[in-house]
Design an enzyme around this catalytic site. Structure first.
Site, PDB file in Angstrom:
ATOM      1  N   GLY A  90       0.828  -1.204   0.000  1.00 53.94           N
ATOM      2  CA  GLY A  90       0.000   0.000   0.000  1.00 53.94           C
ATOM      3  C   GLY A  90       0.857   1.245   0.000  1.00 53.94           C
ATOM      4  O   GLY A  90       2.079   1.164   0.138  1.00 53.94           O
ATOM      5  N   ASP A 108      -5.319  11.520  11.834  1.00 50.37           N
ATOM      6  CA  ASP A 108      -5.669  10.922  10.543  1.00 50.37           C
ATOM      7  C   ASP A 108      -6.521   9.680  10.776  1.00 50.37           C
ATOM      8  O   ASP A 108      -6.299   8.621  10.183  1.00 50.37           O
ATOM      9  CB  ASP A 108      -4.376  10.576   9.776  1.00 50.37           C
TER      10      ASP A 108
HETATM   11  N1  ATP Z   1       1.259  -2.707   9.822  1.00 52.38           N
HETATM   12  C1  ATP Z   1       0.660  -2.986   8.665  1.00 52.38           C
HETATM   13  N2  ATP Z   1       0.307  -4.236   8.364  1.00 52.38           N
HETATM   14  C2  ATP Z   1      -0.299  -4.533   7.202  1.00 52.38           C
HETATM   15  N3  ATP Z   1      -0.577  -3.627   6.290  1.00 52.38           N
HETATM   16  C3  ATP Z   1      -0.288  -2.345   6.527  1.00 52.38           C
HETATM   17  C4  ATP Z   1       0.380  -1.961   7.719  1.00 52.38           C
HETATM   18  N4  ATP Z   1       0.571  -0.617   7.701  1.00 52.38           N
HETATM   19  C5  ATP Z   1       0.065  -0.197   6.536  1.00 52.38           C
HETATM   20  N5  ATP Z   1      -0.434  -1.217   5.814  1.00 52.38           N
HETATM   21  C6  ATP Z   1      -1.044  -1.182   4.489  1.00 52.38           C
HETATM   22  O1  ATP Z   1      -0.420  -0.179   3.753  1.00 52.38           O
HETATM   23  C7  ATP Z   1      -1.381   0.764   3.296  1.00 52.38           C
HETATM   24  C8  ATP Z   1      -0.771   2.134   3.324  1.00 52.38           C
HETATM   25  O2  ATP Z   1      -0.583   2.494   4.664  1.00 52.38           O
HETATM   26  P1  ATP Z   1      -0.226   3.941   5.137  1.00 52.38           P
HETATM   27  O3  ATP Z   1      -0.471   3.986   6.563  1.00 52.38           O
HETATM   28  O4  ATP Z   1       1.108   4.301   4.675  1.00 52.38           O
HETATM   29  O5  ATP Z   1      -1.151   4.822   4.334  1.00 52.38           O
HETATM   30  P2  ATP Z   1      -2.663   5.096   4.523  1.00 52.38           P
HETATM   31  O6  ATP Z   1      -3.004   4.888   5.953  1.00 52.38           O
HETATM   32  O7  ATP Z   1      -3.442   4.272   3.547  1.00 52.38           O
HETATM   33  O8  ATP Z   1      -2.766   6.594   4.137  1.00 52.38           O
HETATM   34  P3  ATP Z   1      -2.254   7.814   4.992  1.00 52.38           P
HETATM   35  O9  ATP Z   1      -0.813   7.754   5.029  1.00 52.38           O
HETATM   36  O10 ATP Z   1      -2.803   8.981   4.255  1.00 52.38           O
HETATM   37  O11 ATP Z   1      -2.881   7.650   6.318  1.00 52.38           O
HETATM   38  C9  ATP Z   1      -2.551   0.612   4.239  1.00 52.38           C
HETATM   39  O12 ATP Z   1      -3.734   0.884   3.610  1.00 52.38           O
HETATM   40  C10 ATP Z   1      -2.482  -0.851   4.630  1.00 52.38           C
HETATM   41  O13 ATP Z   1      -3.240  -1.616   3.734  1.00 52.38           O
END
Ligand code: ATP
Length: 725
Positions: free
Chosen positions: A440, A561
């Site tokens: 992601g 967020d």
């Molecule tokens: N610890 C984790 N375990 C599994 N998947 C994760 C984890 N952290 C993030 N992801 C996956 O990666 C994606 C991107 O995460 P990230 O937190 O960077 O961005 P976001 O939450 O989608 O957006 P933003 O940064 O704007 O909050 C998430 O939607 C999730 O599916």
């Protein structure tokens, strides 16, 4: 007639002399002088019996006469106690290697004042038969000088040896030229036999000339002596009496020299090595006490000499006297072409230069392994490789320095001391198989799945934009330490970080079931989600926010967020709120990277947009949107005039509740159950609307939200938590 030999040395000629007792090796005593004047005195020679080899004889004892300046060294042998008129020999030099001693040689003479009358005679006689010395046969020659001279040499104890040579000249001009060999014209020479230890030197003339022999007029004296080969050069002057001085007057007793062979004669001979001493063992003898020494039998007479073994030099008669020779410094030893000399203990090796092989010690030396063109190709290839590798290595070093720089700026030293797990960039690359499985992306960057060293899945968040480099890493330090400290069952735990990038990479526990957003709105057939599960997800997430807002000393810690995309679900669909710290890190980094403020417009508190003030109640607002998503399964879209909160509030105002918008999937069970579920959903809807209030004071706290949700769950499913019938 020949002049009869004087009855000398008869006393010393006894034939039944008992062999001397074997001597025990005696090391040189400390304090014994090693020099007399300019002459070196190597052991076994020594001044006085106590400094010389042998326990009770005078063989190697010498004396130093200090009445001369510089002092002079003399042998003690002769004189012997039984010979009165023998003078000791003055020593010029002693050689251990050759087993030789060079001494001044006595000159016998006879001078005439008429054809048949003499005015002076001096016939030299000496015996060295019991000492270590023998007259060297190879190094000396018997020499006579005169114009009517019979030089006589008698030897051996019983005088059984008798020889001589004759020299004549009718005038001085008839004598040999200066420098010519002694062949009988003014000078004659005879070789010397072996084993001469008793010497009589005598002179006579031929009676047949008398009285007409006038040689005495131009050559009044005859001389005879033993001289080192090549040391005496004939000149006509030696025949004449000049300024009333004869040859002996002129040369004195310190000009003519001879060589004596010496050996250790009273200690037997060399002993063969014992059988079990090994193939390389040498012959030994008591006097050869140095390591790396060996015994060699004397080549002249009985006894033995000690020598340093091949590759060693020094004095074999003293402890550790033989030391290694550096053959590489001596011209005697040399290596063949294309090889280099290396000294070893007792030897040397000639190592072939790079690219050559063969026997470096042989005359041919070493030859090339490869022909010239092959070498050229090899050199070209090596150079090319270096040309390619060198920039690569420089590049790697440059990268390493950059990484080190980031590490330091990001507070690596502080974090290392704070027990934070710090991974290298290479390690994370290994965990994520070179960042190959992207799961992601968000505002912070990309998220990759990886497997750590303990075979646990991890999610690695790597910043997408390499912005300007932060000048102060301290801001990250505080945030990372804070995040590392957060331990709550509904918050995704940070397991480590990497500081070798301009903005640190964060490593989280991997949450396997995607986000709540994916669950509710993901592509494909929507997955059924019971009311109880929805309430559990809502309660868990709300508890995480409550914990951060108020509990455990995390006062005023705002997520910033909150959204369904940031609520991850584990295997049992338990919620794990993510991005707690990353929103803060995003905002820190955004100051350097010119990013937009973290936060999804669909969830953002309008109060924040209007006032710029972001509070815990802003999280409450966003959570209200998540609650709506949970009960309606509708996306939290925002297009300015149309949004999920607006639509829901509108529906509630119009209908008195939001039932028209609830997710039908929740009522897939029985009717009665559906009725209770609807009421519960009404309460959740009402709670959501309160969370969305414009007046932040009217919004509940997250703790109140948790309470309300728990109440709803109790009503719906009773104490057991399972759905009431
Ligand atoms: N610890 C984790 N375990 C599994 N998947 C994760 C984890 N952290 C993030 N992801 C996956 O990666 C994606 C991107 O995460 P990230 O937190 O960077 O961005 P976001 O939450 O989608 O957006 P933003 O940064 O704007 O909050 C998430 O939607 C999730 O599916």
């Amino acid at each position: 007639s020949l002049i009869p030999l004087p009855p000398l040395v008869a006393a010393a000629s006894g034939s039944n002399i008992a062999p001397p007792p074997p001597v025990v090796a005696a090391a040189p005593r400390p304090g014994c002088p090693s020099m007399c004047g300019t002459v070196n005195i190597p052991y076994p020679f020594g001044i006085g019996v106590e400094c010389a080899w042998g326990s009770d004889n005078f063989d190697f004892a010498v004396t130093c006469n200090h009445s001369f300046n510089p002092p002079r060294l003399y042998t003690l042998n002769p004189p012997r106690p039984d010979t009165d008129d023998l003078e000791p020999f003055e020593v010029i030099s002693i050689s251990l290697e050759a087993g030789e001693i060079r001494v001044f040689s006595p000159v016998s003479y006879i001078c005439y004042n008429s054809s048949n009358t003499t005015d002076s005679t001096g016939f030299k006689v000496w015996s060295i038969k019991t000492g270590p010395f023998l007259l060297s046969k190879t190094r000396n020659v018997f020499t006579g000088i005169g114009c009517s001279t019979l030089a006589l040499l008698a030897g051996r104890e019983d005088l059984s040896y008798y020889t001589g040579c004759y020299t004549s000249c009718m005038s001085l001009h008839a004598a040999a030229q200066d420098g010519e060999e002694c062949a009988g014209l003014g000078c004659c020479q005879m070789p010397i036999p072996t084993n001469l230890s008793t010497i009589h030197i005598n002179l006579g003339n031929d009676d047949s000339y008398t009285p007409t022999n006038t040689a005495w007029r131009y050559s009044p004296c005859s001389y005879a002596f033993i001289a080192e080969k090549g040391s005496y050069n004939f000149t006509r002057r030696d025949l004449a009496r000049l300024a009333n001085k004869t040859f002996t007057d002129r040369v004195g007793n310190r000009t003519i020299r001879m060589v004596l062979d010496w050996a250790i004669r009273d200690g037997g001979s060399c002993q063969a090595p014992t059988k079990d001493a090994g193939a390389s063992a040498k012959q030994t003898a008591p006097a050869c006490i140095s390591r790396n020494s060996l015994c060699v039998n004397a080549t002249h007479g009985s006894g033995y000499l000690c020598q340093c073994s091949e590759g060693y030099a020094g004095n074999p008669y003293v402890t550790d006297g033989c030391t290694n020779i550096n053959e590489c410094e001596l011209t005697k030893y040399h290596c063949g072409s294309n090889s280099k000399c290396h000294d070893t203990q007792g030897d040397y090796v000639c190592k072939c230069k790079f690219g050559y092989k063969g026997d470096g010690k042989s005359e041919k030396g070493c030859r090339r392994i490869f022909p010239g063109y092959a070498t050229a190709i090899l050199v070209a290839l090596v150079s090319l490789t270096i040309l390619v590798i060198l920039p690569y290595l420089l590049y790697k070093e440059h990268e390493r320095r950059i990484r080190r720089g980031y590490f330091d700026k990001n507070g690596g030293k502080i974090l290392s001391g704070a027990n934070i797990v710090i991974f290298s960039e290479a390690k994370l690359s290994q965990f994520t198989n070179n960042f190959s499985e992207e799961i992601g992306r968000g505002a912070f960057g990309m998220v990759f799945k990886g497997i750590n060293d303990e075979h646990q899945p991890v999610a690695v968040k790597r910043p997408i934009v390499e912005g300007e480099k932060p000048q102060q890493g301290g801001e990250f330090v505080g945030e990372i330490i804070f995040q590392f400290d957060i331990r709550h069952p509904n918050i995704v735990p940070l397991v480590g970080c990497c500081l070798e990038t301009s903005i640190p990479m964060l490593v989280f526990e991997f949450i396997p079931n995607g986000s709540l957003s994916d669950m509710l709105h993901g592509a494909g057939k929507p997955r059924s989600l019971s009311l109880q599960k929805r309430l559990d997800i809502a309660i868990g997430s709300a508890e995480a926010l409550t914990y951060m807002h108020s509990e455990a000393g995390h006062n005023n810690r705002i997520h910033g967020d909150v959204k369904s995309g940031n609520i991850l679900l584990d295997d049992d669909l338990n919620p794990k709120v993510s991005d707690f710290g990353s929103s803060k890190l995003v905002s820190i980094a955004s100051r350097y990277a010119k990013w937009s403020v973290a936060g999804d417009m669909s969830y953002i508190d309008p109060v924040y947009i209007n006032t710029g003030s972001f509070t815990e109640k802003s999280d409450v607002y966003s959570f209200g949107v998540v609650l709506l998503e949970l009960i309606t399964r509708k996306k939290a879209k925002y297009d300015g005039s149309n949004s999920l909160p607006m639509n829901f509030v509108k529906t509630c105002k119009k209908e008195g509740n939001g039932r028209k918008m609830y997710d039908r999937d929740i009522f897939s069970g029985e009717d009665a159950q559906s009725q209770r579920s609807i009421e519960c959903l009404d309460r959740v809807g009402a709670l959501a609307v309160r969370c969305l209030k414009e007046d932040v004071e009217e919004r509940p706290t997250m703790a109140e939200v948790v309470e309300e949700l728990k109440q709803v769950k109790l009503i719906a499913f009773g104490n057991s938590g399972s759905e009431a019938s």
